[in-house]
Design a protein around this motif. Structure first.
Motif, PDB file in Angstrom:
ATOM      1  N   ALA A   1     -13.609  35.246  -4.721  1.00  0.00           N
ATOM      2  CA  ALA A   1     -12.157  35.397  -4.730  1.00  0.00           C
ATOM      3  C   ALA A   1     -11.733  36.855  -4.933  1.00  0.00           C
ATOM      4  O   ALA A   1     -10.794  37.328  -4.285  1.00  0.00           O
ATOM      5  N   ILE A   2     -12.411  37.569  -5.811  1.00  0.00           N
ATOM      6  CA  ILE A   2     -12.012  38.950  -6.117  1.00  0.00           C
ATOM      7  C   ILE A   2     -12.157  39.869  -4.900  1.00  0.00           C
ATOM      8  O   ILE A   2     -11.221  40.602  -4.552  1.00  0.00           O
ATOM      9  N   PRO A   3     -13.308  39.855  -4.193  1.00  0.00           N
ATOM     10  CA  PRO A   3     -13.370  40.690  -2.980  1.00  0.00           C
ATOM     11  C   PRO A   3     -12.341  40.294  -1.925  1.00  0.00           C
ATOM     12  O   PRO A   3     -11.740  41.159  -1.282  1.00  0.00           O
ATOM     13  N   LEU A   4     -12.124  38.988  -1.748  1.00  0.00           N
ATOM     14  CA  LEU A   4     -11.121  38.545  -0.784  1.00  0.00           C
ATOM     15  C   LEU A   4      -9.722  39.021  -1.180  1.00  0.00           C
ATOM     16  O   LEU A   4      -8.922  39.402  -0.325  1.00  0.00           O
ATOM     17  N   ALA A   5      -9.439  38.987  -2.477  1.00  0.00           N
ATOM     18  CA  ALA A   5      -8.136  39.447  -2.958  1.00  0.00           C
ATOM     19  C   ALA A   5      -7.940  40.934  -2.672  1.00  0.00           C
ATOM     20  O   ALA A   5      -6.873  41.360  -2.217  1.00  0.00           O
ATOM     21  N   PHE A   6      -8.987  41.724  -2.923  1.00  0.00           N
ATOM     22  CA  PHE A   6      -8.897  43.160  -2.644  1.00  0.00           C
ATOM     23  C   PHE A   6      -8.696  43.415  -1.150  1.00  0.00           C
ATOM     24  O   PHE A   6      -7.925  44.299  -0.755  1.00  0.00           O
TER      25      PHE A   6
ATOM     26  N   CYS B   1      -0.505  31.655  -7.074  1.00  0.00           N
ATOM     27  CA  CYS B   1       0.234  30.395  -6.880  1.00  0.00           C
ATOM     28  C   CYS B   1      -0.435  29.470  -5.875  1.00  0.00           C
ATOM     29  O   CYS B   1      -0.456  28.252  -6.065  1.00  0.00           O
ATOM     30  N   GLY B   2      -0.964  30.040  -4.810  1.00  0.00           N
ATOM     31  CA  GLY B   2      -1.506  29.220  -3.729  1.00  0.00           C
ATOM     32  C   GLY B   2      -2.731  28.419  -4.125  1.00  0.00           C
ATOM     33  O   GLY B   2      -2.852  27.242  -3.772  1.00  0.00           O
ATOM     34  N   GLY B   3      -3.647  29.044  -4.856  1.00  0.00           N
ATOM     35  CA  GLY B   3      -4.876  28.351  -5.253  1.00  0.00           C
ATOM     36  C   GLY B   3      -4.624  27.115  -6.100  1.00  0.00           C
ATOM     37  O   GLY B   3      -5.078  26.011  -5.754  1.00  0.00           O
TER      38      GLY B   3
ATOM     39  N   TRP C   1      -7.773  29.904  -3.435  1.00  0.00           N
ATOM     40  CA  TRP C   1      -8.505  28.635  -3.386  1.00  0.00           C
ATOM     41  C   TRP C   1      -9.929  28.810  -3.924  1.00  0.00           C
ATOM     42  O   TRP C   1     -10.425  27.981  -4.688  1.00  0.00           O
ATOM     43  N   CYS C   2     -10.596  29.895  -3.541  1.00  0.00           N
ATOM     44  CA  CYS C   2     -11.964  30.141  -4.017  1.00  0.00           C
ATOM     45  C   CYS C   2     -12.008  30.281  -5.543  1.00  0.00           C
ATOM     46  O   CYS C   2     -12.991  29.891  -6.176  1.00  0.00           O
TER      47      CYS C   2
ATOM     48  N   TYR D   1     -12.951  27.263  -7.887  1.00  0.00           N
ATOM     49  CA  TYR D   1     -14.316  26.757  -7.997  1.00  0.00           C
ATOM     50  C   TYR D   1     -15.055  27.445  -9.150  1.00  0.00           C
ATOM     51  O   TYR D   1     -14.787  28.612  -9.451  1.00  0.00           O
ATOM     52  N   PRO D   2     -15.981  26.734  -9.765  1.00  0.00           N
ATOM     53  CA  PRO D   2     -16.844  27.407 -10.749  1.00  0.00           C
ATOM     54  C   PRO D   2     -17.568  28.571 -10.070  1.00  0.00           C
ATOM     55  O   PRO D   2     -18.142  28.396  -8.990  1.00  0.00           O
ATOM     56  N   TYR D   3     -17.525  29.724 -10.684  1.00  0.00           N
ATOM     57  CA  TYR D   3     -18.118  30.956 -10.157  1.00  0.00           C
ATOM     58  C   TYR D   3     -17.458  31.411  -8.855  1.00  0.00           C
ATOM     59  O   TYR D   3     -17.978  32.293  -8.184  1.00  0.00           O
ATOM     60  N   GLY D   4     -16.317  30.816  -8.522  1.00  0.00           N
ATOM     61  CA  GLY D   4     -15.622  31.190  -7.297  1.00  0.00           C
ATOM     62  C   GLY D   4     -14.993  32.564  -7.356  1.00  0.00           C
ATOM     63  O   GLY D   4     -14.646  33.135  -6.310  1.00  0.00           O
TER      64      GLY D   4
END
Length: 198
Positions: free
Chosen positions: A45-50, A83-85, A34-35, A38-41
């Motif tokens: 998103a990358i740290p959350l994904a890791f 897929c979720g975002g 989801w993050c 967003y612009p610059y999200g």
């Protein structure tokens, strides 16, 4: 009797710890997707994904010693990111977006940093505002120059407008179903690893 009392709290703690990771890992993966909308999200998103994928691997694979379940949880969490975002973006835009009449001024393609060609749409709304939209905003080659369309604007003003055909306010079921399936698979894999840990 005292031995029984001593083991019960440990069992409760183990069960609650398993449930915590069962919920937390797919929620973090969904939040990362989801993050990314967003612009610059991507910076968040990358740290959350890791964290989401790493937690699935470390907790289920290393701590609980279930490499098969950990691998499945990692792959399903990674797929859920992608897929979720977009599925949530579409759902949010179509259910809560403020509609604005617009016309497609032109379409084209551009290459991203990896050299992949992506569709683009230049759209002019009724107030004269010009919007340059990409596949992320539903410009995937289905619109033509001069076509009347609807822009679904984010009520919070943070997301770019989402492009749809006039009157199209029904989210596509496929993206939501796939995302729900991946969410359930990620959680189920983590739960299985936690309950079957050695």
């Amino acid at each position: 009797m005292s031995a029984r009392r001593m083991t019960l709290p440990g069992k409760r703690h183990t069960w609650s710890n398993t449930l915590k990771w069962t919920v937390l890992i797919p929620v973090l993966a969904t939040l990362a997707g989801w993050c990314a909308q967003y612009p610059y999200g991507l910076w968040l998103a990358i740290p959350l994904a890791f964290v989401a994928v790493g937690a699935a691997g470390i907790v289920a694979g290393s701590e609980w010693r279930r490499p098969g379940a950990a691998t499945l949880a990692c792959f399903s969490a990674g797929a859920l990111l992608f897929c979720g975002g977009p599925a949530l973006y579409e759902l949010y835009a179509k259910k809560l977006g403020d509609p604005a009449d617009a016309v497609v001024a032109g379409t084209g393609t551009h290459k991203n940093g990896k050299g992949t060609e992506l569709d683009t749409c230049t759209v002019v709304d009724a107030s004269g505002g010009v919007h340059h939209l990409s596949e992320q905003q539903n410009c995937t080659g289905q619109f033509k120059g001069g076509q009347h369309v609807t822009l679904l604007r984010d009520p919070a003003g943070l997301l770019d407008p989402y492009l749809v055909a006039p009157g199209d306010r029904t989210p596509g079921p496929l993206g939501l179903e796939i995302s729900a399936g991946l969410f359930a698979l990620t959680g189920a894999s983590t739960l299985y690893a936690g309950r079957r840990k050695r």
